[in-house]
Scaffold this active site. Structure first.
Site, PDB file in Angstrom:
ATOM      1  N   ASN A   7      22.205  84.625  53.481  1.00  0.00           N
ATOM      2  CA  ASN A   7      23.584  84.538  53.964  1.00  0.00           C
ATOM      3  C   ASN A   7      23.555  83.628  55.181  1.00  0.00           C
ATOM      4  OD1 ASN A   7      26.169  84.866  54.925  1.00  0.00           O
ATOM      5  ND2 ASN A   7      26.129  87.093  54.977  1.00  0.00           N
ATOM      6  N   ARG A  66      24.954  83.848  49.356  1.00  0.00           N
ATOM      7  CA  ARG A  66      26.349  84.249  49.532  1.00  0.00           C
ATOM      8  C   ARG A  66      27.132  83.001  49.928  1.00  0.00           C
ATOM      9  NH1 ARG A  66      29.476  86.275  54.479  1.00  0.00           N
ATOM     10  NH2 ARG A  66      31.363  87.181  53.584  1.00  0.00           N
ATOM     11  N   HIS A 155      35.430  89.568  50.554  1.00  0.00           N
ATOM     12  CA  HIS A 155      34.613  90.776  50.359  1.00  0.00           C
ATOM     13  C   HIS A 155      34.461  91.113  48.880  1.00  0.00           C
ATOM     14  CE1 HIS A 155      35.882  92.278  54.633  1.00  0.00           C
ATOM     15  NE2 HIS A 155      34.747  91.598  54.684  1.00  0.00           N
ATOM     16  N   ARG A 216      40.211  90.658  64.461  1.00  0.00           N
ATOM     17  CA  ARG A 216      41.303  89.958  63.774  1.00  0.00           C
ATOM     18  C   ARG A 216      42.553  90.824  63.753  1.00  0.00           C
ATOM     19  NH1 ARG A 216      37.413  88.985  58.810  1.00  0.00           N
ATOM     20  NH2 ARG A 216      36.034  87.397  59.668  1.00  0.00           N
ATOM     21  N   ILE A 305      32.155 101.074  58.787  1.00  0.00           N
ATOM     22  CA  ILE A 305      33.096 102.086  59.275  1.00  0.00           C
ATOM     23  C   ILE A 305      33.460 103.053  58.159  1.00  0.00           C
ATOM     24  CG2 ILE A 305      35.420 102.450  60.191  1.00  0.00           C
ATOM     25  CD1 ILE A 305      35.123  99.691  61.578  1.00  0.00           C
ATOM     26  N   GLY A 306      33.725 102.520  56.980  1.00  0.00           N
ATOM     27  CA  GLY A 306      34.112 103.361  55.858  1.00  0.00           C
ATOM     28  C   GLY A 306      33.052 104.382  55.497  1.00  0.00           C
ATOM     29  N   GLU A 307      31.781 104.001  55.620  1.00  0.00           N
ATOM     30  CA  GLU A 307      30.691 104.898  55.254  1.00  0.00           C
ATOM     31  C   GLU A 307      30.318 105.864  56.368  1.00  0.00           C
ATOM     32  OE1 GLU A 307      27.331 102.598  53.870  1.00  0.00           O
ATOM     33  OE2 GLU A 307      28.667 101.187  52.841  1.00  0.00           O
ATOM     34  N   GLU A 358      25.668  94.515  49.381  1.00  0.00           N
ATOM     35  CA  GLU A 358      26.005  93.152  48.991  1.00  0.00           C
ATOM     36  C   GLU A 358      24.761  92.341  48.657  1.00  0.00           C
ATOM     37  OE1 GLU A 358      29.736  91.553  51.205  1.00  0.00           O
ATOM     38  OE2 GLU A 358      28.799  92.974  52.578  1.00  0.00           O
TER      39      GLU A 358
END
Length: 378
Positions: A7, A66, A155, A216, A305-307, A358
């Site tokens: 990446n 990526r 994403h 953002r 954050i989600g995890e 990813e």
């Protein structure tokens, strides 16, 4: 097959070496452009010595990259050729901070290992299935035909991977799976999945649109930009303001979610408000996408954050009671490295936490693409 996943950023290069599901090596080379690591080729030299020790005589079979923007051309991973490189470079105006750096990484690998096949895996590819009613903006047609202004979404590699894993976890065939996938990190996006495919997503022409993110702004009235331009803000000022100084940082003074949550727990009003705004924005998207997919079978949280943030998941779910969503406080607090349910048995739909990978998805796509090319040539 041993796959090197790269990446490339303008000033950094993140890498991971995988053999199947095993991660053999990984790292991050920063400060590219400075004296000790002047370019991406030098960055590869920095970790090549480490790889030689780890691989112990084995060789890298393929390299997966990526690539952030695939435009309208690329809807799946492709074997890299000189023509593909030129096609990626033609998309530079759509991703000026990302695609040029991605190409630098590709060229550096070709210089170091000229015989190794390389594959480009595009961040926008999963969203190529958006119907036109979702990707069109209500602006004159010339802006699309001449400048390519439309919703692309990002994403995609993560959303695609998590969709597959969530469907498998629930025992639902992917082609029958409807869900809302929330990829929440410093960059954040949410995708409506119907029949296992992306039909809408919060990020648009650039990754700036949509949710409140680390730095953002997400959705904002375009007239604000016109107002600020008349007040003397330059395009560069506006870019910095919206991409680097807004979001959680603009509201709470930091883009680190852990710091924001700690401050909020300590009574910091600005931090509390920042979390409320971010959760409310996401909840609105979840409700809308639940309708868009014709009734979601699951709400899925993923990425940093989600995890890992049980409190933010709870804050979002608390605004979705009209959908019958209910988290189990004990399950929500549990941590793990595999997919899990965090909702109650009585929740109208399961709420899942599905770790994203990813790099693993890129490695898998790379192996499949190289294998298909070899089979076609045999």
């Amino acid at each position: 097959m041993i796959i090197l996943v790269i990446n490339s950023g303008s000033s950094s290069l993140k890498y991971q070496v995988r053999e199947g599901d095993d991660v053999l090596a990984q790292g991050l080379i920063e400060s590219i452009g400075e004296e000790w690591v002047p370019d991406h080729a030098a960055a590869i030299e920095h970790f090549d010595t480490e790889l030689a020790v780890i691989l112990q005589g084995k060789t890298i079979d393929a390299v997966g990259h990526r690539v952030v923007h695939g435009g309208e051309r690329f809807g799946e991973p492709v074997l890299i050729t000189p023509e593909i490189i030129r096609a990626i470079e033609r998309l530079n105006p759509l991703a000026p901070l990302h695609n040029p750096a991605n190409v630098l990484g590709i060229r550096a690998v070709a210089q170091k290992w000229p015989g190794i096949p390389q594959v480009a895996v595009f961040d926008t590819a999963f969203h190529r299935t958006l119907p036109e009613r979702a990707w069109r903006y209500a602006v004159p047609d010339e802006l699309y035909t001449k400048h390519g202004i439309r919703r692309y979404g990002f994403h995609g590699t993560s959303h695609d991977y998590v969709t597959r894993k969530a469907a498998e976890f629930l025992g639902t065939p992917r082609e029958n799976f409807n869900a809302v996938i929330a990829h929440l990190g410093n960059g954040a996006s949410v995708t409506a999945v119907r029949g296992g495919r992306s039909i809408d997503t919060s990020m648009g022409f650039t990754p700036l649109e949509g949710l409140v993110m680390g730095t953002r702004s997400g959705d904002i009235d375009p007239s604000i930009l016109l107002f600020l331009a008349r007040e003397g803000y330059s395009p560069e000022d506006l870019d910095t303001l919206l991409n680097r100084e807004s979001g959680l940082r603009g509201l709470a003074g930091t883009n680190d979610m852990r710091s924001v949550e700690k401050a909020a727990d300590g009574g910091d009003k600005a931090a509390q408000l920042a979390l409320e705004i971010a959760a409310y924005r996401l909840a609105k998207y979840v409700g809308g996408y639940h309708v868009a997919v014709g009734g979601a079978h699951a709400l899925v949280f993923t990425a940093g954050i989600g995890e890992n943030s049980s409190s933010f998941r709870s804050l979002v779910a608390g605004q979705l009671t009209a959908l019958g969503i209910e988290l189990d406080p004990d399950l929500n607090e549990l941590r793990g490295s595999s997919a899990r349910v965090v909702s109650t048995a009585g929740s109208a739909m399961p709420v899942l936490v599905v770790p994203t990978d990813e790099e693993g998805a890129i490695a898998e796509a790379t192996a499949a693409t190289v294998g298909a090319a070899a089979a076609a040539g045999s």
